[in-house]
Design a protein around this motif. Structure first.
Motif, mmCIF file in Angstrom:
data_model
loop_
_atom_site.group_PDB
_atom_site.id
_atom_site.type_symbol
_atom_site.label_atom_id
_atom_site.label_comp_id
_atom_site.label_asym_id
_atom_site.label_seq_id
_atom_site.Cartn_x
_atom_site.Cartn_y
_atom_site.Cartn_z
ATOM 1 N N LEU A 1 0.855 -1.178 0.000
ATOM 2 C CA LEU A 1 0.000 0.000 0.000
ATOM 3 C C LEU A 1 0.897 1.236 0.000
ATOM 4 O O LEU A 1 1.744 1.382 0.884
ATOM 5 C CB LEU A 1 -0.900 0.013 1.235
ATOM 6 C CG LEU A 1 -1.930 -1.112 1.334
ATOM 7 C CD1 LEU A 1 -2.346 -1.334 2.787
ATOM 8 C CD2 LEU A 1 -3.148 -0.815 0.464
ATOM 9 N N LEU A 2 0.731 2.105 -0.983
ATOM 10 C CA LEU A 2 1.537 3.326 -1.056
ATOM 11 C C LEU A 2 0.627 4.531 -0.832
ATOM 12 O O LEU A 2 -0.313 4.772 -1.593
ATOM 13 C CB LEU A 2 2.249 3.443 -2.397
ATOM 14 C CG LEU A 2 3.188 4.647 -2.515
ATOM 15 C CD1 LEU A 2 4.334 4.551 -1.499
ATOM 16 C CD2 LEU A 2 3.757 4.757 -3.937
ATOM 17 N N ARG A 3 0.919 5.277 0.211
ATOM 18 C CA ARG A 3 0.110 6.428 0.622
ATOM 19 C C ARG A 3 0.971 7.683 0.463
ATOM 20 O O ARG A 3 1.632 8.136 1.383
ATOM 21 C CB ARG A 3 -0.329 6.219 2.074
ATOM 22 C CG ARG A 3 -1.169 7.323 2.716
ATOM 23 C CD ARG A 3 -1.467 6.903 4.145
ATOM 24 N NE ARG A 3 -2.201 7.864 4.933
ATOM 25 C CZ ARG A 3 -1.728 8.451 6.045
ATOM 26 N NH1 ARG A 3 -0.494 8.202 6.482
ATOM 27 N NH2 ARG A 3 -2.476 9.281 6.734
ATOM 28 N N TRP A 4 0.928 8.224 -0.740
ATOM 29 C CA TRP A 4 1.757 9.412 -1.002
ATOM 30 C C TRP A 4 0.987 10.690 -0.647
ATOM 31 O O TRP A 4 -0.194 10.830 -0.946
ATOM 32 C CB TRP A 4 2.158 9.496 -2.479
ATOM 33 C CG TRP A 4 2.945 10.751 -2.730
ATOM 34 C CD1 TRP A 4 4.263 10.956 -2.427
ATOM 35 C CD2 TRP A 4 2.451 11.990 -3.238
ATOM 36 N NE1 TRP A 4 4.624 12.247 -2.720
ATOM 37 C CE2 TRP A 4 3.526 12.909 -3.218
ATOM 38 C CE3 TRP A 4 1.207 12.416 -3.704
ATOM 39 C CZ2 TRP A 4 3.400 14.228 -3.657
ATOM 40 C CZ3 TRP A 4 1.069 13.733 -4.129
ATOM 41 C CH2 TRP A 4 2.151 14.613 -4.108
ATOM 42 N N GLY A 5 1.685 11.626 -0.007
ATOM 43 C CA GLY A 5 1.148 12.970 0.201
ATOM 44 C C GLY A 5 -0.182 13.018 0.920
ATOM 45 O O GLY A 5 -1.135 13.647 0.456
ATOM 46 N N TRP A 6 -0.258 12.388 2.086
ATOM 47 C CA TRP A 6 -1.502 12.305 2.844
ATOM 48 C C TRP A 6 -1.877 13.657 3.454
ATOM 49 O O TRP A 6 -1.063 14.560 3.565
ATOM 50 C CB TRP A 6 -1.378 11.233 3.928
ATOM 51 C CG TRP A 6 -0.365 11.554 5.001
ATOM 52 C CD1 TRP A 6 -0.611 12.113 6.216
ATOM 53 C CD2 TRP A 6 1.058 11.350 4.945
ATOM 54 N NE1 TRP A 6 0.553 12.267 6.934
ATOM 55 C CE2 TRP A 6 1.596 11.806 6.165
ATOM 56 C CE3 TRP A 6 1.919 10.836 3.970
ATOM 57 C CZ2 TRP A 6 2.964 11.766 6.451
ATOM 58 C CZ3 TRP A 6 3.287 10.793 4.255
ATOM 59 C CH2 TRP A 6 3.788 11.250 5.480
ATOM 60 N N GLU A 7 -3.127 13.790 3.837
ATOM 61 C CA GLU A 7 -3.669 14.987 4.506
ATOM 62 C C GLU A 7 -3.356 16.259 3.717
ATOM 63 O O GLU A 7 -3.076 17.315 4.281
ATOM 64 C CB GLU A 7 -3.158 15.068 5.948
ATOM 65 C CG GLU A 7 -3.599 13.888 6.793
ATOM 66 C CD GLU A 7 -3.005 13.852 8.192
ATOM 67 O OE1 GLU A 7 -2.543 14.911 8.683
ATOM 68 O OE2 GLU A 7 -2.992 12.766 8.796
ATOM 69 N N MET A 8 -3.467 16.153 2.406
ATOM 70 C CA MET A 8 -3.162 17.264 1.515
ATOM 71 C C MET A 8 -4.157 18.411 1.629
ATOM 72 O O MET A 8 -3.883 19.527 1.196
ATOM 73 C CB MET A 8 -3.092 16.741 0.075
ATOM 74 C CG MET A 8 -4.413 16.429 -0.590
ATOM 75 S SD MET A 8 -5.508 15.217 0.210
ATOM 76 C CE MET A 8 -4.569 13.702 0.001
#
Length: 352
Positions: free
Chosen positions: A173-180
């Motif tokens: 699972l790749l979670r890039w740039g969360w809570e943007m």
């Protein structure tokens, strides 16, 4: 988290990072050797909600829309009626393998998602020492300002990251740039000229490079904060959505810092996206507000997930090493909270 519900420290401290280059993962060919074949299966039917019922009511079930030839969740598939239960795990004065063993003894089970954090220039992992054999890594990868991506200056860095994730040869699972949609990270729209479209372009650009590098073991997690800060029209969370073609899981962060209920924290995302994508609660934990509040909230949270079938993953923020907060998010600050979490973990709902 919002400005009132976020870490006061804008950076991720090294003490809090589990995702350091050189950590070790055992081979999971036996457990995950079929992920490539599974990703080509026809989509399954699950339940979501296209409507917006009152916050106290369980959403009305409705089938996911037809998503074509790919499986819901991508390489980390959604399992109808079940949720993976995992954590970001960092306990004071304990190594990660020792913390994993402690939770195994306390809960009678392993975590199904191992959450790790990496800075933008870090080398993404090829091994995570101590990760349970059947656990799925979730890599939260920090971003830079948009211009560093859209200029093409970071293409080599992104391609190298894609190759490293590809070489894990297991679902990730790749979670890039969360809570943007918050104001607190340099990859937020707020810090990039109020430009949600720039975030979307960055997300698509990164995914295209990963795809070109053959990193088809990645399930892409798009993960806003539960509400937007500032709460302006330009900053609404759906303005940052890259589109169904680019997203496998819709995630969300939410903590009960001000005694918010699970429905308050998560229903806005659930209502908007659960008829399109499986939902993952990618950061969640309970603050102790005194008395039995922590264990009560965990029980309410467990019931909440039971009532929302499109939730396919829950990732607890299980730590007492987070420098920015005096609250200990770890599950066992009280024997009663540990018991409530153990009961939740034993539920068939969390048996994925």
């Amino acid at each position: 988290m919002t400005a009132g519900q976020r870490r006061r420290d804008e950076s991720v401290s090294r003490r809090g990072l589990l995702g350091l280059a050189g950590l070790g993962v055992a081979s999971a060919a036996g457990a995950f050797g079929m992920w490539k074949a599974a990703s080509r299966e026809a989509p399954v039917t699950v339940s979501g909600t296209p409507t917006a019922p009152p916050a106290s009511a369980a959403p009305t079930p409705a089938p996911f829309a037809d998503k074509g030839p790919w499986k819901l969740g991508g390489s980390v598939p959604y399992v109808a009626g079940k949720a993976m239960l995992g954590s970001y795990l960092s306990l004071d004065r304990m190594s990660y393998p020792d913390a994993v063993e402690l939770r195994r003894k306390q809960l009678g089970r392993d975590q199904r998602i191992t959450h790790v954090f990496y800075a933008w220039p870090d080398r993404l992992p090829t091994k995570i020492e101590g990760m349970p054999k059947k656990s799925v890594p979730m890599v939260s990868w920090r971003g830079p300002r948009y211009e560093k991506i859209l200029s093409g200056d970071s293409d080599d860095l992104i391609a190298a990251a894609g190759r490293r994730i590809r070489d894990l040869d297991r679902p990730v699972l790749l979670r890039w740039g969360w809570e943007m949609n918050g104001r607190w990270y340099e990859w937020s729209g707020f810090q990039n000229g109020q430009d949600p479209a720039g975030y979307v372009k960055c997300f698509k650009h990164i995914r295209k490079i990963f795809d070109a590098e053959g990193a088809d073991n990645v399930s892409w997690v798009w993960s806003p904060n539960w509400n937007s800060a500032p709460p302006d029209e330009w900053n609404r969370m759906d303005a940052y959505y890259p589109g169904d073609k680019y997203v496998d899981w819709v995630g969300v962060s939410g903590y009960n810092l001000n005694q918010e209920s699970p429905a308050t924290l998560f229903d806005p995302v659930y209502r908007k996206y659960s008829n399109r994508k499986p939902i993952m609660l990618t950061e969640v934990a309970a603050k102790d507000h005194g008395g039995t509040s922590k264990e009560d909230w965990i029980k309410d949270f467990s019931a909440y997930v039971e009532q929302r079938p499109a939730i396919g993953g829950v990732v607890w923020f299980d730590t007492d090493t987070h420098d920015a907060y005096t609250e200990h998010w770890r599950i066992d600050t009280r024997p009663e909270s540990a018991a409530a979490f153990k009961a939740m973990a034993a539920s068939p709902r969390f048996s994925a």
